[in-house]
Design a protein around this motif. Structure first.
Motif, short mmCIF file in Angstrom:
data_model
loop_
_atom_site.label_atom_id
_atom_site.label_comp_id
_atom_site.label_asym_id
_atom_site.label_seq_id
_atom_site.Cartn_x
_atom_site.Cartn_y
_atom_site.Cartn_z
N ARG A 85 -11.13 -61.94 -37.02
CA ARG A 85 -11.20 -61.46 -35.46
C ARG A 85 -10.06 -60.81 -34.88
O ARG A 85 -9.74 -60.28 -33.91
CB ARG A 85 -12.15 -62.46 -34.65
N GLN A 135 -19.11 -76.80 -36.49
CA GLN A 135 -20.29 -76.32 -37.10
C GLN A 135 -21.05 -77.24 -37.69
O GLN A 135 -20.29 -78.44 -38.34
CB GLN A 135 -19.65 -75.28 -38.28
N TYR A 182 -12.69 -72.43 -29.32
CA TYR A 182 -13.21 -71.21 -28.57
C TYR A 182 -12.55 -70.53 -27.58
O TYR A 182 -11.56 -71.36 -27.08
CB TYR A 182 -14.44 -71.60 -27.66
N1 GLN Z 1 -18.48 -70.30 -32.79
C1 GLN Z 1 -19.51 -69.22 -33.59
C2 GLN Z 1 -18.64 -68.10 -33.93
O1 GLN Z 1 -17.74 -67.54 -32.95
C3 GLN Z 1 -20.67 -68.90 -33.03
C4 GLN Z 1 -20.81 -68.30 -31.64
C5 GLN Z 1 -22.22 -67.80 -30.99
O2 GLN Z 1 -22.97 -67.79 -31.81
N2 GLN Z 1 -22.09 -67.45 -30.06
O3 GLN Z 1 -18.90 -67.20 -34.55
#
Ligand code: GLN
Length: 275
Positions: free
Chosen positions: A131, A146, A238
């Motif tokens: 990303r 997870q 996050y």
């Molecule tokens: N934390 C996971 C990701 O970034 C899932 C995030 C979500 O499903 N909103 O892929």
């Protein structure tokens, strides 16, 4: 000039029509009527409105999210709420802007940020290398883990036991990426939302769901007969995704976030949702 405005008006109209078609398609999906977690899906008639082009109104800041991820983002009384929505509102306040939240599929979030449809994405989104090639991330404001949801009484007792089982995931999430890498694409079923993946688990269509711990807890609480495997699958950070070129916004968001973390506002919001 006039000609340009005419073209712009026509393009807006075309975009609006396209969005209306998409919204209509959305409301026809009867999927989440069986046994979904409450408050996680939009009530009828609350399908996402046409997204504004981010920055079209100087004082409006557009956040995109996938409101099927309690307690970070979910729909309650027709409104998107949750940890991310509340932190975003505080950031917008510090920036002197009005927050507008657009709900879309998780897989659409990064493209929305890249194309300027949204100013930022906040969706319990994990920072990862892939990303980072497409967007910048703010400083992290939360940790995610997870985990694996299984039916009570399942013969799955460890991560190894997932071999050869059908695993449900939310499309394009890190759970999807890990499951595909570790257990093979042929064993992974991708769903548009976490809610849909959990629904498939309750219907016996998959043997397990890999998803972040807090939504996992919310889904297990809302659906009888499910439990979470005690082994943690992966620990993640996050953060808020912002377009690569918008470093000005990245700096402002990081400054606002730092203040909100320092003065305890972020902790306060998190504690409100996570006991
Ligand atoms: N934390 C996971 C990701 O970034 C899932 C995030 C979500 O499903 N909103 O892929």
């Amino acid at each position: 000039m006039k000609k340009i405005m005419k073209i712009a008006a026509m393009l807006t109209l075309i975009a609006l029509c396209a969005v209306m078609v998409i919204s209509c398609g959305k409301t026809e999906t009867p999927k989440d009527t069986a046994a979904p977690a409450p408050d996680t899906t939009a009530a009828p008639g609350t399908a996402a409105p046409a997204p504004d082009t981010a920055g079209a109104d100087d004082n409006v800041i557009v956040m995109c999210t996938n409101a099927s991820f309690p307690p970070y983002e979910f729909v309650e009384n027709g409104e998107i709420t949750g940890i991310d929505a509340e932190i975003a509102a505080k950031i917008a306040e510090k920036l002197g802007m009005t927050l507008k939240i657009e709900d879309m599929e998780f897989s659409a979030l990064i493209p929305a940020v890249q194309s300027g449809l949204a100013d930022f994405a906040m969706a319990g989104m994990t920072v990862n290398e892939e990303r980072l090639q497409s967007v910048n991330f703010s400083t992290s404001y939360a940790t995610g883990v997870q985990v694996v949801i299984i039916p009570e009484g399942s013969d799955i007792a460890s991560l190894d036991d997932l071999n050869g089982k059908k695993i449900g995931v939310q499309l394009a999430t890190t759970g999807d990426i890990y499951a595909t890498d570790d257990y093979g694409e042929e064993n992974v079923e991708e769903y548009a939302t976490g809610n849909d993946a959990v629904l498939a688990l309750t219907q016996g269509k998959v043997d397990a769901v890999i998803i972040d711990n807090e939504p996992a807890k919310a889904y297990v609480a809302a659906n009888e007969g499910l439990t979470i495997l005690s082994t943690e699958y992966a620990v993640e950070d996050y953060a808020i995704a912002i377009a690569k070129e918008n470093t000005e916004l990245l700096d402002k968001v990081n400054a606002a976030l730092a203040e909100l973390i320092d003065d305890g506002v972020v902790t306060e919001i998190v504690n409100k949702y996570i006991g």
